[in-house]
Design an enzyme around this catalytic site. Sequence first.
Site, PDB file in Angstrom:
ATOM      1  N   ASP A   1       0.854  -1.187   0.000  1.00 53.60           N
ATOM      2  CA  ASP A   1       0.000   0.000   0.000  1.00 53.60           C
ATOM      3  C   ASP A   1       0.887   1.232   0.000  1.00 53.60           C
ATOM      4  O   ASP A   1       2.033   1.171  -0.444  1.00 53.60           O
ATOM      5  CB  ASP A   1      -0.947  -0.022   1.209  1.00 53.60           C
ATOM      6  CG  ASP A   1      -2.276   0.661   0.926  1.00 53.60           C
ATOM      7  OD1 ASP A   1      -2.256   1.858   0.575  1.00 53.60           O
ATOM      8  OD2 ASP A   1      -3.332   0.028   1.038  1.00 53.60           O
TER       9      ASP A   1
ATOM     10  N   HIS B   1       2.143   1.835  -3.221  1.00 50.06           N
ATOM     11  CA  HIS B   1       1.236   2.777  -3.873  1.00 50.06           C
ATOM     12  C   HIS B   1       1.780   4.191  -3.884  1.00 50.06           C
ATOM     13  O   HIS B   1       1.050   5.132  -4.198  1.00 50.06           O
ATOM     14  CB  HIS B   1      -0.131   2.750  -3.175  1.00 50.06           C
ATOM     15  CG  HIS B   1      -0.877   1.467  -3.374  1.00 50.06           C
ATOM     16  ND1 HIS B   1      -2.144   1.252  -2.875  1.00 50.06           N
ATOM     17  CD2 HIS B   1      -0.539   0.323  -4.017  1.00 50.06           C
ATOM     18  CE1 HIS B   1      -2.552   0.034  -3.199  1.00 50.06           C
ATOM     19  NE2 HIS B   1      -1.585  -0.550  -3.891  1.00 50.06           N
TER      20      HIS B   1
END
Length: 365
Positions: A174, A197
């Site tokens: 993430d 991310h």
Amino acid sequence: MTFAGCHHCLLPTSGLFRNNSSRSETVLLNINDFGAKGDGFTDATKISGTIFAPQDPTVWDGLDVHKWLYFHGVKHLTLEGGGIIDGMGHQWWAQSCKRNESNAITFHKCKNLKVRNVTLVNSQQMHMAFTNCMHVAASRLTIIAPADSPNTDGIHISASTHVELKDVTIGTGDDCVSIVNNSSRIRINNIVCGPGHGISLGKSNTYAEVQDVIVNGAILFDTENGVRIKTWQGGSGFARKITFQDIWMYNVSNPIIIDQYYCDSRAPCLNQTSAVSIDNISFRGIRGTSATKEAIVLLCSESHPCQRLYMEDILLVSLSGIAKSLCWEAYGASSGLILPPSCISSDETIIRHDDRSNSNKLVER
């Protein structure tokens, strides 16, 4: 692992060290039990090794699932060492849609905090969170989890001020760093991010303020996003005075992105007129390769357009064709070489909201 300035740290955990028991209870660590001697000369604050979470998520049944290693209201704490904090998150990830995961380590309402020389791996959810903290210095951290591990943010900053991250390496499933909810005076220097991310600010459909953030010096590779500001429709507040500079990107899917239509709901999100205001955002010296054609995407709210955006010396080459930029209600200025060409509209062309009904247009270059 050193817990200086914290002779009795209450760690409301669901198992601090690896064991075969089906359930563990809150552990109160007393450094005297580990050979500490308060003679004024010996450094007796060190506890070395690896801290393991229980492998079985059911150990948390009946306990506060959001807290594993938790520091609340501690002042002048230094956590350092060379040790490893292992969240043993694999079984949590397999049940990620059924359970609320625990963060590996959370600092809440801490002041004058130092965290350095620590490695975190395989957290149940976020690896390290600073919430409602003031004056934090975190450096020389390594955070690692598989690219497909869900919600395993590296470092999460919420409602905190005067936070400095320096010399940090993060590769997770993430956001490498996420900054949300009333945070300010954030400085991020020399960070390596990938996979993951990227570096993200925002994600709120309520009131939020994020301001005075500088990301200076970063390498991102094989990430879903590069530098990103994301907000839900229906939110309010602002994100302003934010600078991303001197950043290298390699095979990043969305190198530069502002998304005021963010939605991670299974059902489509409703269109709403209120939005978080985005103002005074700078992108300087950002170079590298994009995994997609749209290397720059600035999708701003029709009711609250992005204002005072600034781009300088941007060079992003697409690995899948000619790189493009895409803008919607994005206003500001640019200078120097901008590739792909900037699609930001001049601030001078902002039309009053009353008269904009027929003026909205998508700009693509």
